[in-house]
Motif scaffolding. Sequence first.
Motif, short mmCIF file in Angstrom:
data_model
loop_
_atom_site.label_atom_id
_atom_site.label_comp_id
_atom_site.label_asym_id
_atom_site.label_seq_id
_atom_site.Cartn_x
_atom_site.Cartn_y
_atom_site.Cartn_z
N ASP A 1 0.86 -1.18 0.00
CA ASP A 1 0.00 0.00 0.00
C ASP A 1 0.91 1.24 0.00
O ASP A 1 1.11 1.89 1.01
N HIS A 2 1.45 1.55 -1.18
CA HIS A 2 2.44 2.62 -1.31
C HIS A 2 1.83 4.00 -1.15
O HIS A 2 0.66 4.22 -1.49
N ASP A 3 2.64 4.95 -0.69
CA ASP A 3 2.30 6.36 -0.85
C ASP A 3 2.30 6.60 -2.35
O ASP A 3 3.14 6.05 -3.08
N ASN A 4 1.35 7.41 -2.83
CA ASN A 4 1.30 7.68 -4.26
C ASN A 4 0.78 9.08 -4.51
O ASN A 4 0.20 9.72 -3.63
N LYS A 5 1.04 9.56 -5.71
CA LYS A 5 0.53 10.85 -6.17
C LYS A 5 0.30 10.72 -7.67
O LYS A 5 0.84 9.84 -8.33
#
Length: 140
Positions: free
Chosen positions: A47-51
């Motif tokens: 569950d990666h940090d993403n943008k």
Amino acid sequence: MKKIAGILMICATFVAFGFKAPSNSEAGKMIDFTVNYSFKGIVEGYDHDNKTELYVDGNLVATSTIAKESQPNFVTAKVKKGKHSIQVINYAMYEGTWEKHTIENNYSIDCTYEATLDINKKAKTLTLLFDIDDKTQVVE
């Protein structure tokens, strides 16, 4: 006297070449364009940090906030009314580095979207589902 003559010359040029100030109706041709996006099928522990970056006609116009993939997110920009080349690119944070969320970078799917869209309503929304099992989908 020379200043007055110069100002008159500039005014005459605007009149001769049909200069007109932008009207309120022209300013109204800017439309809010929003891309909502979410993920499905996230593998436990990934569950990666993403943008997400939004490009219109090849120009970066907006970047979303940073959130976990398990949290729906969005990116919004003001766009001129009409047809535009739209590109949406999602990035994941991996070991302190932002990288494109693509198969080329060893992710399960390409979290990208490209299309030519006619943005012609007061507000336009595109909803994307990055489905790990079923690829990127446009949700109507």
